[in-house]
Design an enzyme around this catalytic site. Structure first.
Site, PDB file in Angstrom:
ATOM      1  N   CYS A 137       2.206 -18.195  -6.015  1.00 48.49           N
ATOM      2  CA  CYS A 137       2.620 -17.751  -4.645  1.00 48.49           C
ATOM      3  C   CYS A 137       1.792 -17.915  -3.265  1.00 48.49           C
ATOM      4  O   CYS A 137       1.267 -19.273  -3.278  1.00 48.49           O
ATOM      5  CB  CYS A 137       3.743 -16.976  -4.629  1.00 48.49           C
ATOM      6  N   PHE A 138       1.971 -17.259  -2.488  1.00 45.81           N
ATOM      7  CA  PHE A 138       0.397 -17.491  -1.575  1.00 45.81           C
ATOM      8  C   PHE A 138      -0.541 -18.024  -1.566  1.00 45.81           C
ATOM      9  O   PHE A 138      -1.861 -19.121  -1.290  1.00 45.81           O
ATOM     10  CB  PHE A 138       0.151 -16.048  -0.966  1.00 45.81           C
TER      11      PHE A 138
ATOM     12  N   ILE B 251      12.501  16.795   0.989  1.00 44.98           N
ATOM     13  CA  ILE B 251      14.123  16.975   2.346  1.00 44.98           C
ATOM     14  C   ILE B 251      14.084  15.601   1.812  1.00 44.98           C
ATOM     15  O   ILE B 251      15.881  15.729   0.739  1.00 44.98           O
ATOM     16  CB  ILE B 251      13.264  17.522   3.726  1.00 44.98           C
ATOM     17  N   GLU B 252      13.853  14.881   1.872  1.00 42.31           N
ATOM     18  CA  GLU B 252      14.431  13.402   1.487  1.00 42.31           C
ATOM     19  C   GLU B 252      15.366  13.679   0.021  1.00 42.31           C
ATOM     20  O   GLU B 252      16.204  12.893  -0.035  1.00 42.31           O
ATOM     21  CB  GLU B 252      13.641  11.893   1.567  1.00 42.31           C
TER      22      GLU B 252
ATOM     23  N   GLY C 163       0.733 -12.541  -1.498  1.00 43.56           N
ATOM     24  CA  GLY C 163       0.458 -12.031  -0.537  1.00 43.56           C
ATOM     25  C   GLY C 163       1.193 -12.541   0.934  1.00 43.56           C
ATOM     26  O   GLY C 163       1.875 -13.725   0.245  1.00 43.56           O
TER      27      GLY C 163
ATOM     28  N   GLU D  43       5.010 -13.789 -13.435  1.00 38.07           N
ATOM     29  CA  GLU D  43       4.484 -12.364 -13.202  1.00 38.07           C
ATOM     30  C   GLU D  43       6.161 -11.523 -14.402  1.00 38.07           C
ATOM     31  O   GLU D  43       5.948 -10.816 -14.747  1.00 38.07           O
ATOM     32  CB  GLU D  43       3.808 -11.637 -12.952  1.00 38.07           C
TER      33      GLU D  43
ATOM     34  N   HIS E 259       6.758 -16.256  -9.103  1.00 37.02           N
ATOM     35  CA  HIS E 259       6.118 -15.031  -9.955  1.00 37.02           C
ATOM     36  C   HIS E 259       6.854 -15.039 -11.429  1.00 37.02           C
ATOM     37  O   HIS E 259       7.542 -14.034 -11.364  1.00 37.02           O
ATOM     38  CB  HIS E 259       6.441 -14.088  -9.197  1.00 37.02           C
TER      39      HIS E 259
ATOM     40  N   TYR F  95       0.397  -1.271   0.554  1.00 33.75           N
ATOM     41  CA  TYR F  95      -0.106  -0.392   0.384  1.00 33.75           C
ATOM     42  C   TYR F  95       0.896   1.361   0.014  1.00 33.75           C
ATOM     43  O   TYR F  95       0.255   2.587  -0.452  1.00 33.75           O
ATOM     44  CB  TYR F  95      -1.154  -0.281   0.877  1.00 33.75           C
TER      45      TYR F  95
HETATM   46  N1  GLN Z   1       3.451 -15.353   2.877  1.00 35.86           N
HETATM   47  C1  GLN Z   1       3.838 -16.591   1.119  1.00 35.86           C
HETATM   48  C2  GLN Z   1       5.380 -17.319   1.322  1.00 35.86           C
HETATM   49  O1  GLN Z   1       6.424 -16.131   2.296  1.00 35.86           O
HETATM   50  C3  GLN Z   1       3.513 -16.197   0.488  1.00 35.86           C
HETATM   51  C4  GLN Z   1       4.300 -15.254  -0.008  1.00 35.86           C
HETATM   52  C5  GLN Z   1       4.347 -15.009  -1.959  1.00 35.86           C
HETATM   53  O2  GLN Z   1       2.827 -14.686  -2.178  1.00 35.86           O
HETATM   54  N2  GLN Z   1       4.812 -13.922  -2.658  1.00 35.86           N
HETATM   55  O3  GLN Z   1       5.566 -17.654   1.554  1.00 35.86           O
END
Ligand code: GLN
Length: 537
Positions: free
Chosen positions: A384-385, A150-151, A357, A512, A510, A55
């Site tokens: 992944c997750f 500033i950064e 995630g 993507e 991943h 976010y």
């Molecule tokens: N949270 C999960 C893990 O650490 C999946 C990580 C993710 O989706 N990039 O394995």
């Protein structure tokens, strides 16, 4: 040839598409036949983007060498069609840790270590290291944030010094500003841009090129004002109005003569760039009439930049079929609360992506959604997750292992079907310690995954995770047709798929991150193809 630099700064506000402008400039220079690399500077104190919530700045983009970088690195890779490294993302945290380490080592013995010259020297040093590493004729350096922060000051100061040291033919400044349009009068207002250029001049930087972001093309009147108050010729002001697809931006900037101006100012021989493949892609995207509706299940859905590379990969794959993905965001926390009905969504989409995630929030909502989509027998693609939760859902609802879970969410689960990677045991430090970057995946001949990659035995994809599917449960899964179709070198599952389904497949990696507009990821292409098929049947 000495390496030349193009700095890209931003004014008025952030989120203007500075990264796309920087990537477009890099592409135009590359298209003249010069070697180009691109650097993103992020003035925050984090050493890298890996520890930040999506976010904050959108997705964390993972490089081949396992860098957890800013999403603009993804734009550069996609526009330039190259693999970059963690070195291409420089942060305040990275610079300061190097300077402090040098100070402790005694490199500056006797001196007072200061922002100027020590920090600014290190900034220039890190930029030049990247230019040297890639042997690039031109290095495009995008300075994140907004002029006036500033950064950002030490980075702008380093850029100013570099121009003084290298000369104007070797260092060029591009400033990207917002020119808002008043809805009441329809007028384009240049005042915020004028102030931003004034602020740049106050610290000794006069932009050579101005790129004006606006909802509609720049009017002559607005251009005249920007030229007068910005102290640069009107021919060096480029209009960058909203476009349907970001890959159109280099074409629009080139059509207005930006490539010539860049060549002239950097004293490069001008070569007419061949952008025909690029133009063909944009045409195909814009003229894609067919739509596929895809449910996108995640918990950062309110900022879709959290999943930028996945959205882009879906578009790349879609365009190759002449279809445009229409994304239906499914906020997992709302599914959990019961304020979003997944059954209704399942009836109106062709397929679903279960997004990556971390952590507990929204997990039960995701698991519910997976069950609905699995039972609806539409194509489902977990990343992944997403794969890990597909495994949890299957364990609970098909294998009947109640309370099965990932130990990331429930360390006490009686059925840890997803568990910490053995290599992660004992890891306490959170920054940069996941299983990261490009790692080989061994595919199982005859499976869908193996066919998707054209029947090759081993592929290499990028990773970012701490947990893995627990091999202890594989037999039970396989007996119920949920089979492993790809393994890691250590032998744990990397890809799983439900047999006898067109596409019910999840990946631990991943894909993507390796998708490019003209070279879509095979796995995304196969997913879109499955969606088209399921509609036909
Ligand atoms: N949270 C999960 C893990 O650490 C999946 C990580 C993710 O989706 N990039 O394995």
């Amino acid at each position: 040839m000495v390496s030349k630099y193009v700095f890209v700064t931003g004014g008025v506000l952030s989120g203007l598409g500075k990264g796309v402008t920087a990537a477009s400039i890099a592409l135009l220079i590359k298209s003249m036949g010069y070697s180009v690399t691109a650097i993103k500077i992020d003035p925050y104190v984090n050493v890298d983007a890996g520890t930040m919530n999506p976010y904050m700045h959108g997705e964390v983009f993972v490089t081949e060498d396992g860098g957890e970088t800013d999403l603009d690195i993804g734009h550069y890779e996609r526009f330039l069609d190259v693999n970059l490294s963690k070195d291409n993302n420089i942060t305040t945290g990275k610079i300061y840790s190097i300077v402090i380490e040098k100070e402790r080592r005694g490199d500056f013995l006797g001196q007072t270590v200061q922002i100027i010259p020590h920090v600014t020297d290190e900034i220039k040093n890190q930029i030049e290291l990247v230019a040297r590493k890639y042997g690039s004729d031109v290095t495009v350096v995008e300075i994140g944030g907004t002029v006036g922060d500033i950064e950002g000051l030490p980075f702008l100061e380093a850029a100013r010094q570099l121009r003084l040291e290298r000369g104007p033919e070797n260092v060029l400044f591009t400033h990207v500003v917002l020119v808002p349009r008043l809805s009441t009068s329809g007028e384009l207002k240049t005042k915020p841009a004028q102030h931003s250029m004034q602020e740049l001049r106050r610290i000794g930087i006069q932009p050579d090129v101005l790129v004006a972001r606006s909802s509609t093309p720049l009017t002559d009147e607005a251009r005249r004002k920007l030229s007068l108050f910005g102290n640069l010729p009107a021919t060096h002001i480029f209009s960058n109005p909203d476009v349907e697809v970001i890959y159109e931006v280099p074409l629009k900037l080139h059509a207005q003569g930006l490539t010539k101006v860049l060549a002239e100012r950097l004293r490069l021989d001008y070569v007419e760039p061949d952008l025909s493949l690029w133009a063909r892609y944009v045409n195909k995207f814009v003229n894609s009439e067919r739509r596929v509706r895809i449910a996108m299940v995640g918990k950062y859905t309110r900022l879709t930049d959290s999943y930028l590379s996945i959205v882009e990969a879906l578009k790349h794959a879609g365009t190759s079929f002449g279809v445009r993905p229409e994304l239906v965001w499914v906020e997992a926390t709302e599914v959990e609360k019961g304020t979003l009905n997944v059954e209704d969504i399942a009836g109106s989409v062709e397929g679903a992506v279960i997004l990556p995630g971390f952590g507990e929030r929204g997990v039960e909502g995701k698991i519910n959604a997976i069950r609905v989509f699995r039972e609806a027998e539409i194509p489902v693609f977990g990343i992944c997750f997403g794969l890990q939760l597909m495994v949890v859902e299957f364990a609970r609802n098909v294998l009947g292992l109640s309370n099965a879970h990932t130990t990331e969410v429930d360390p006490e689960t009686p059925h840890p079907v997803v568990d910490l990677l053995s290599s992660q045991r004992g890891t306490i430090v959170k920054g940069g310690t996941m299983r990261l970057g490009s790692i080989e995946v061994k595919l199982v001949p005859g499976t869908l995954a193996w066919r998707i990659y054209g029947g090759v035995g081993v592929v290499s994809e990028r990773h970012r995770h701490r947990y893995q599917i627990n091999p202890a449960y594989l037999k039970a899964f396989e007996e119920n047709d949920f089979v492993v179709s790809g393994f890691s070198p250590e032998g744990f599952p990397e890809v799983m798929e439900l047999k006898n389904r067109k596409f019910y497949l999840g990946v631990q990696y991943h894909p993507e991150f390796k998708s490019r507009p003209l070279r879509p990821s095979p796995i995304f292409t196969a997913f879109i193809n499955a969606l088209l098929d399921s509609r036909r049947s």
